[in-house]
Scaffold this motif. Structure first.
Motif, mmCIF file in Angstrom:
data_model
loop_
_atom_site.group_PDB
_atom_site.id
_atom_site.type_symbol
_atom_site.label_atom_id
_atom_site.label_comp_id
_atom_site.label_asym_id
_atom_site.label_seq_id
_atom_site.Cartn_x
_atom_site.Cartn_y
_atom_site.Cartn_z
ATOM 1 N N ARG A 50 0.814 -1.218 0.000
ATOM 2 C CA ARG A 50 0.000 0.000 0.000
ATOM 3 C C ARG A 50 0.850 1.271 0.000
ATOM 4 N NH1 ARG A 50 -5.273 1.617 1.769
ATOM 5 N NH2 ARG A 50 -5.159 3.725 2.580
ATOM 6 N N TYR A 65 1.493 -6.339 3.805
ATOM 7 C CA TYR A 65 1.084 -5.035 4.329
ATOM 8 C C TYR A 65 1.654 -4.858 5.734
ATOM 9 C CZ TYR A 65 -2.489 -5.016 0.686
ATOM 10 O OH TYR A 65 -3.129 -5.032 -0.524
ATOM 11 N N CYS A 69 -1.270 -0.137 7.459
ATOM 12 C CA CYS A 69 -1.885 -0.271 6.130
ATOM 13 C C CYS A 69 -2.868 -1.443 6.094
ATOM 14 C CB CYS A 69 -0.812 -0.432 5.062
ATOM 15 S SG CYS A 69 0.132 1.092 4.799
ATOM 16 N N LYS A 72 -6.102 -0.142 7.440
ATOM 17 C CA LYS A 72 -6.756 0.721 6.453
ATOM 18 C C LYS A 72 -7.370 -0.108 5.333
ATOM 19 C CE LYS A 72 -3.739 4.680 7.258
ATOM 20 N NZ LYS A 72 -2.670 5.519 6.704
ATOM 21 N N LYS A 73 -6.648 -1.138 4.892
ATOM 22 C CA LYS A 73 -7.149 -2.002 3.822
ATOM 23 C C LYS A 73 -8.403 -2.738 4.269
ATOM 24 C CE LYS A 73 -5.866 -5.960 0.958
ATOM 25 N NZ LYS A 73 -7.175 -6.518 1.021
ATOM 26 N N GLU A 76 -11.282 -0.351 4.238
ATOM 27 C CA GLU A 76 -11.722 -0.090 2.863
ATOM 28 C C GLU A 76 -12.510 -1.274 2.305
ATOM 29 O OE1 GLU A 76 -8.106 0.703 0.804
ATOM 30 O OE2 GLU A 76 -7.992 2.775 1.519
ATOM 31 N N ASP A 77 -12.037 -2.483 2.579
ATOM 32 C CA ASP A 77 -12.734 -3.677 2.103
ATOM 33 C C ASP A 77 -14.119 -3.786 2.734
ATOM 34 O OD1 ASP A 77 -10.538 -4.263 0.575
ATOM 35 O OD2 ASP A 77 -9.796 -5.863 1.879
#
Length: 87
Positions: A50, A65, A69, A72-73, A76-77
């Motif tokens: 990322r 990751y 990150c 955060k991922k 977002e998912d």
């Protein structure tokens, strides 16, 4: 002898290829191949997929990751999985 590439440069180049797909859809296959090559370079370099920072612990290297990150991922998912009416 080639100079090692920074992880952040790899991540930025991958994002550039993604933007180029929008501008030149007729070259989509070419850019997807380039993105795959950059992804392989990112994994080989042992940096975060990322942000491009070096990964230090083995668990982070397996995931691809860093801790921040990864959080955060996951967020977002989770947002992508939510139905549009609730967003």
């Amino acid at each position: 002898m080639s100079k090692p590439v920074k992880g952040t440069a790899l991540v930025k180049s991958r994002e550039r290829y993604k933007k180029l797909i929008a501008h030149f859809p007729e070259r989509k296959e070419f850019y997807l191949e380039k993105i795959a090559e950059v992804e392989d370079d990112i994994v080989a370099a042992g940096v975060c997929r990322r942000c491009g920072r070096p990964l230090t612990d083995e668990h982070a290297k397996e995931r691809g990751y860093g801790n921040e990150c990864m959080k955060k991922k996951e967020a977002e998912d989770a947002d992508k999985e939510r139905p549009e009416d609730l967003a």
